[in-house]
Scaffold this active site. Structure first.
Site, PDB file in Angstrom:
ATOM      1  N   LYS A 186       1.239  -6.621 -10.991  1.00  0.00           N
ATOM      2  CA  LYS A 186      -0.136  -6.017 -11.095  1.00  0.00           C
ATOM      3  C   LYS A 186      -0.017  -4.756 -10.583  1.00  0.00           C
ATOM      4  O   LYS A 186       0.139  -4.422  -9.457  1.00  0.00           O
ATOM      5  CB  LYS A 186      -1.050  -6.778 -10.190  1.00  0.00           C
ATOM      6  CG  LYS A 186      -2.466  -6.338 -10.274  1.00  0.00           C
ATOM      7  CD  LYS A 186      -3.379  -6.775  -9.281  1.00  0.00           C
ATOM      8  CE  LYS A 186      -3.818  -5.268  -8.328  1.00  0.00           C
ATOM      9  NZ  LYS A 186      -4.319  -4.225  -8.936  1.00  0.00           N
ATOM     10  N   GLU A 261       5.594  -4.278   2.005  1.00  0.00           N
ATOM     11  CA  GLU A 261       5.954  -3.133   2.521  1.00  0.00           C
ATOM     12  C   GLU A 261       4.757  -2.451   2.588  1.00  0.00           C
ATOM     13  O   GLU A 261       4.067  -2.330   1.738  1.00  0.00           O
ATOM     14  CB  GLU A 261       6.543  -2.367   1.282  1.00  0.00           C
ATOM     15  CG  GLU A 261       8.062  -3.069   0.825  1.00  0.00           C
ATOM     16  CD  GLU A 261       9.004  -2.665   2.169  1.00  0.00           C
ATOM     17  OE1 GLU A 261       8.839  -1.917   3.075  1.00  0.00           O
ATOM     18  OE2 GLU A 261      10.230  -3.295   1.774  1.00  0.00           O
ATOM     19  N   CYS A 295       4.483   6.508   1.869  1.00  0.00           N
ATOM     20  CA  CYS A 295       4.496   6.104   2.993  1.00  0.00           C
ATOM     21  C   CYS A 295       5.137   6.474   4.055  1.00  0.00           C
ATOM     22  O   CYS A 295       4.984   6.243   5.138  1.00  0.00           O
ATOM     23  CB  CYS A 295       4.732   4.370   2.674  1.00  0.00           C
ATOM     24  SG  CYS A 295       6.399   4.328   1.682  1.00  0.00           S
ATOM     25  N   GLU A 397      -2.534   6.062   9.588  1.00  0.00           N
ATOM     26  CA  GLU A 397      -1.715   6.528   8.509  1.00  0.00           C
ATOM     27  C   GLU A 397      -2.796   7.559   7.777  1.00  0.00           C
ATOM     28  O   GLU A 397      -3.821   7.148   7.101  1.00  0.00           O
ATOM     29  CB  GLU A 397      -1.378   5.485   7.453  1.00  0.00           C
ATOM     30  CG  GLU A 397      -0.457   6.231   6.239  1.00  0.00           C
ATOM     31  CD  GLU A 397      -0.179   5.096   5.541  1.00  0.00           C
ATOM     32  OE1 GLU A 397      -0.837   4.049   5.216  1.00  0.00           O
ATOM     33  OE2 GLU A 397       0.990   5.309   4.722  1.00  0.00           O
TER      34      GLU A 397
END
Ligand code: NDP
Length: 498
Positions: A186, A261, A295, A397
């Site tokens: 996906k 992850e 990331c 983040e």
């Protein structure tokens, strides 16, 4: 766009919508809804894809199940050869695919090209190791002869984000397919076009139909049914921490394996003996590559006080010189943020910093001036100093071109602040002192530590996070184990001595 012309058969002429890829065919969705794909530099709608649901997931999983026995039966060498052919064809088609990636993502063409070359390299790596996966044999004397075999899991699900759709597809497809699994992937809803095109290209290179299927649609309507599907043996997910927690909960219901992850808040530590010019370049690339949407981007900068002033001046000058613009234009260093929601988040965050006096904005901190920036999701490269210790800039983040810089007294101070985070994905230290290198490598709480560099993630070594940055590892030789059932066979020793 050239790729659209080359792949004209991918489009449903009636709905003018790129279709899903299921069982080697361009498939219509069970329902009628679709998702608009928007160019983040111009705000133009460039295409549409189906907004699938659980019925499309069922169809894709069925296609993957029926392709599984013959794919699993092939040797590692044969599967590796096919991955190698996919890489070769991909390299030929990068000039056509890179503009598609830039169009849906926003990154400069040179970065889109580099990302697709990275994907080809990942596939080449799995091709290169395909002849070496043999299982294990050990003579355990009294316990007998031990053989460890790998068998594929079956159908695996992959869910990927929008920031690096090409490369992250490779991190999942490469090891899963080499290990003999089939896959339903996906894509992110804002960047599905590159993934759909690559899946068709792989089949052109010899990947059998049904081995890799793509279902487009939202996380709720497609992602969750994929995780919950009883025939899906493993889910490999890359994305935000909160989504990862939801997927872990859903997967636990069926004891489905997961690799997660998740996000990162990577620290970069610059010591007083570092090559300051190199460290400044490292921070520019480490933070502003992909418009800060990586990331493992440098998300917190800790600089020794003796060199802080010089470092800040050089960095601010470099940032002021970066060319922001449409990724298709030559000479552009940084494109727009991928989507309007990200743009709103970054804008609100910086407004909060400004209003709350949480830091000093040295450069950037706004949408760049000019008419060409009005319709896209542009934001200027931003450097912030004097950041409050509890600021979200250091705690959360931040997925955009914003870099907070903190002055530290020395390595112990830097390491303590670097580790004071719920994240633990990557970290870097910039120094030539071997004792500092050793201390930092030992003490930094992260899945990957760089010395005098930041950001590079070669497929040859394991990658993943500690703490809330994730569970499990991708890449490296061990990823084959993660996509396999390991079976230990113990054959009793013979009578007597040889
Ligand atoms: P999200 O978690 O929002 O989405 C990632 C993917 O999950 C998308 O395909 C999304 O679909 C899907 N999804 C969303 N909700 C669900 C759900 N309930 N069930 C199943 N699937 C769901 O992340 P972003 O796309 O915003 O990506 C940015 C994040 O990814 C950052 O946190 C970044 O750090 C992280 N990341 C981590 C990496 C790593 O290796 N550790 C590498 C790269 C990025 P849809 O698009 O339709 O919403």
């Amino acid at each position: 766009m050239q790729i659209k012309q080359e792949m004209g058969n991918t489009r449903n002429e009636k709905k003018d919508c790129m279709k899903m890829r299921i069982g080697g065919e361009w498939a219509d969705p069970a329902g009628g809804a679709s998702i608009e794909v928007t160019n983040p530099a111009t705000g133009e709608h460039i295409d549409r894809v189906p907004s699938g649901d659980h019925r499309d997931v069922d169809a894709a999983v069925a296609a993957a199940e029926s392709a599984f026995p013959s794919w699993a039966y092939r040797s590692y060498g044969e599967r590796g050869m096919i991955l190698g052919s996919c890489a070769r064809l991909l390299r030929e088609r990068i000039p056509a695919l890179a503009p598609l990636l830039t169009g849906e993502h926003g990154k400069p063409l040179v970065e889109a090209t580099g990302e697709l070359m990275g994907l080809a390299h990942v596939l080449e790596y799995y091709h290169s190791i395909s002849g070496t996966v043999h299982g294990e044999y050990r003579n355990l004397r009294l316990y007998g002869n031990a053989i460890v075999t790998h068998t594929p899991l079956g159908v695996v699900g992959a869910i990927i984000p929008w920031n690096m759709p090409g490369l992250l597809m490779g991190w999942k497809v490469g090891p899963a397919l080499l290990a003999g699994n089939t896959m339903v992937l996906k894509p992110a809803s804002s960047t599905p076009l590159t993934n759909l095109s690559i899946a068709a290209l792989f089949e052109e290179a010899g990947l059998p139909p049904g081995v890799l299927n793509i279902v487009t649609g939202s996380g709720k309507e497609v992602g969750e049914p994929l995780v919950l599907h009883p025939a899906v043996r493993k889910v490999s997910f890359t994305g935000q921490v909160e989504t990862g927690k939801r997927i872990a909960e859903l997967a636990a219901r069926g004891f489905t394996r997961t690799t997660l992850e998740l996000g990162g808040c990577d620290p970069m530590i610059v010591c007083d003996d570092a090559d300051i010019g190199e460290a400044v370049e490292g921070a520019v690339r480490g933070r502003f590559y992909n418009c800060g949407q990586v990331c493992t981007a440098v998300k917190r900068l800790y600089v020794f006080e003796d060199v802080a002033e010089r470092f800040q001046k050089l960095l601010a000058a470099r940032l002021a010189g970066l060319q922001v613009g449409n990724g298709m234009d030559p000479g552009v260093d940084m494109g727009p943020l991928n989507n309007a929601e990200q743009h709103r988040t970054i804008t609100a965050l910086i407004e909060g910093v400004r209003e709350g006096g949480e830091g000093t904005i040295v450069t950037g901190g706004a949408v760049p001036q000019g008419e060409r920036f009005i319709r896209g999701n542009f934001y200027a490269p931003t450097l912030i100093t004097d950041v409050a210790a509890d600021s979200p800039l250091l705690r959360e983040e931040v997925f955009g071109p914003v870099l907070p810089m903190v002055v530290v007294e020395g390595l112990d101070d830097a390491l303590a602040q670097a580790n004071a985070s719920r994240y633990g994905l990557g970290a870097s230290v910039w120094t030539h002192d071997m004792r500092r290198i050793t201390s930092a490598c030992e003490q930094l709480q992260a899945g990957i530590v760089w010395v005098n560099q930041h950001l590079r993630i070669p497929p040859e070594v394991p990658f993943g996070g500690v703490k809330e940055s994730g569970i499990g590892r991708e890449n490296g030789y061990g990823s084959i184990d993660d996509y396999s059932n390991l079976k230990s066979i113990l054959i009793a020793p013979g009578k007597g001595r040889p």
